[in-house]
Design a protein around this motif. Sequence first.
Motif, mmCIF file in Angstrom:
data_model
loop_
_atom_site.group_PDB
_atom_site.id
_atom_site.type_symbol
_atom_site.label_atom_id
_atom_site.label_comp_id
_atom_site.label_asym_id
_atom_site.label_seq_id
_atom_site.Cartn_x
_atom_site.Cartn_y
_atom_site.Cartn_z
ATOM 1 N N UNK A 87 0.839 -1.208 0.000
ATOM 2 C CA UNK A 87 0.000 0.000 0.000
ATOM 3 C C UNK A 87 0.872 1.256 0.000
ATOM 4 N N UNK A 88 2.012 1.213 0.677
ATOM 5 C CA UNK A 88 2.969 2.315 0.628
ATOM 6 C C UNK A 88 2.615 3.531 1.457
ATOM 7 N N UNK A 89 2.461 3.421 2.798
ATOM 8 C CA UNK A 89 2.201 4.602 3.627
ATOM 9 C C UNK A 89 3.267 5.679 3.411
ATOM 10 N N UNK A 90 2.807 6.917 3.183
ATOM 11 C CA UNK A 90 3.765 7.951 2.769
ATOM 12 C C UNK A 90 3.738 9.216 3.621
ATOM 13 N N UNK A 91 2.612 9.926 3.646
ATOM 14 C CA UNK A 91 2.546 11.197 4.362
ATOM 15 C C UNK A 91 1.460 11.164 5.433
ATOM 16 N N UNK A 92 1.701 11.914 6.522
ATOM 17 C CA UNK A 92 0.824 11.914 7.688
ATOM 18 C C UNK A 92 0.379 13.331 8.021
ATOM 19 N N UNK A 93 -0.807 13.441 8.612
ATOM 20 C CA UNK A 93 -1.272 14.730 9.123
ATOM 21 C C UNK A 93 -2.248 14.477 10.260
ATOM 22 N N UNK A 94 -2.020 15.121 11.404
ATOM 23 C CA UNK A 94 -2.956 15.057 12.520
ATOM 24 C C UNK A 94 -3.993 16.170 12.380
ATOM 25 N N UNK A 95 -5.214 15.903 12.819
ATOM 26 C CA UNK A 95 -6.198 16.974 12.917
ATOM 27 C C UNK A 95 -5.759 17.914 14.035
ATOM 28 N N UNK A 148 -4.424 11.256 9.687
ATOM 29 C CA UNK A 148 -4.701 10.977 8.275
ATOM 30 C C UNK A 148 -3.422 10.474 7.611
ATOM 31 N N UNK A 149 -3.571 9.507 6.728
ATOM 32 C CA UNK A 149 -2.434 8.901 6.042
ATOM 33 C C UNK A 149 -2.756 8.735 4.568
ATOM 34 N N UNK A 150 -1.831 9.146 3.702
ATOM 35 C CA UNK A 150 -1.987 8.898 2.277
ATOM 36 C C UNK A 150 -0.978 7.828 1.868
ATOM 37 N N UNK A 151 -1.437 6.864 1.042
ATOM 38 C CA UNK A 151 -0.570 5.782 0.597
ATOM 39 C C UNK A 151 -0.145 6.020 -0.847
ATOM 40 N N UNK A 152 1.126 5.739 -1.120
ATOM 41 C CA UNK A 152 1.690 6.056 -2.430
ATOM 42 C C UNK A 152 1.324 5.031 -3.487
ATOM 43 N N UNK A 153 1.394 3.737 -3.148
ATOM 44 C CA UNK A 153 1.215 2.696 -4.152
ATOM 45 C C UNK A 153 -0.250 2.359 -4.395
ATOM 46 N N UNK A 154 -1.025 2.224 -3.320
ATOM 47 C CA UNK A 154 -2.441 1.887 -3.481
ATOM 48 C C UNK A 154 -3.305 3.109 -3.741
ATOM 49 N N UNK A 194 -7.818 7.619 10.581
ATOM 50 C CA UNK A 194 -7.679 6.817 11.801
ATOM 51 C C UNK A 194 -8.065 7.634 13.026
ATOM 52 N N UNK A 195 -8.851 7.024 13.882
ATOM 53 C CA UNK A 195 -9.136 7.642 15.177
ATOM 54 C C UNK A 195 -7.909 7.449 16.059
ATOM 55 N N UNK A 196 -7.455 8.548 16.656
ATOM 56 C CA UNK A 196 -6.218 8.547 17.432
ATOM 57 C C UNK A 196 -6.550 8.615 18.913
ATOM 58 N N UNK A 197 -6.200 7.566 19.655
ATOM 59 C CA UNK A 197 -6.516 7.480 21.086
ATOM 60 C C UNK A 197 -5.236 7.210 21.871
ATOM 61 N N UNK A 198 -4.413 8.233 22.092
ATOM 62 C CA UNK A 198 -3.117 8.033 22.735
ATOM 63 C C UNK A 198 -3.209 7.553 24.178
ATOM 64 N N UNK A 199 -4.360 7.791 24.815
ATOM 65 C CA UNK A 199 -4.506 7.372 26.215
ATOM 66 C C UNK A 199 -4.861 5.898 26.350
ATOM 67 N N UNK A 200 -5.210 5.238 25.241
ATOM 68 C CA UNK A 200 -5.589 3.835 25.279
ATOM 69 C C UNK A 200 -4.431 2.945 24.824
ATOM 70 N N UNK A 201 -4.529 1.646 25.135
ATOM 71 C CA UNK A 201 -3.503 0.698 24.722
ATOM 72 C C UNK A 201 -3.458 0.602 23.205
ATOM 73 N N UNK A 202 -4.625 0.455 22.565
ATOM 74 C CA UNK A 202 -4.715 0.441 21.110
ATOM 75 C C UNK A 202 -4.888 1.879 20.641
ATOM 76 N N UNK A 203 -3.837 2.450 20.052
ATOM 77 C CA UNK A 203 -3.794 3.890 19.858
ATOM 78 C C UNK A 203 -4.304 4.377 18.506
ATOM 79 N N UNK A 204 -4.405 3.490 17.517
ATOM 80 C CA UNK A 204 -4.905 3.874 16.203
ATOM 81 C C UNK A 204 -6.010 2.933 15.763
#
Length: 251
Positions: free
Chosen positions: A137-145, A152-158, A164-174
């Motif tokens: 899929x080729x993850x390439x660039x990132x941006x937080x709200x 947010x993530x844009x993939x180069x190949x796909x 993604x919901x971002x939950x830094x306070x939880x064990x599962x963070x993305x």
Amino acid sequence: RRLYAVMESLEYEGKKGGGVASYQIEDGHLTQNGQAYAGGGWPCHISFGPAEREVYVSVFRNGSWMIFPVDRAGRLLEAAGKFHYSDPNGRQSHVHAAMLDPAGKYIAVADCGLDAVYLYGATSHDQVWREEFPEDSGPRQLAFSQDGKYLYLVTETSCELYVMRYTPEEKEKLHVIQVVSTQRCDGYEGDHCREFAFTSDGKMLVAGLQHTDKVQSFFFDEKTGRIFDTGYTLDIPSPSAVVIFEKEMQE
């Protein structure tokens, strides 16, 4: 007052790979304020750490990212950390971006080669999470709200945009909650637009066309979402990043 840039060169002071440089901005002119070796392998992205006292440099070719402290004068110091990735199956890592979250708690790193996004503690620099994406899929660039709730993530190949919901306070963070295709459906093939940016008022868009050595500008209609070519271009060799600096007009 300062500009930081990576040098995606094949050689840096006799060593293989590129570097990173800092500049002072005075009356529209740049004066170099120091530079450093970026560990080889085509550095391709740079961003600020907490309080702009360090910068994160992503190195595409050798699958690593580095942390460079910045002193009070804006000069780059020796690298304080280097993080390298490898795969037991022989796939190559290609780190393409490292970005601090709005709260300054974690650093998100996109690995275009191993199809993953990593999270590191901004202070401890320990890896706390790895999110896997479909192979090639080729993850390439990132941006937080701005509110820090989404990544947010844009993939180069796909050619997809992941939300993604971002939950830094939880064990599962993305948590992937949406995937949107970025491909046009009318058969049009783009001209290697590497990156673009909007002016602060949202009325213009500037795009860098890396393989045709041009920077192109467009008018943007916010109501319709359409863009219109201004007719103005700049000849710039291999533009791969666009940052718009808007100096306030003095009366």
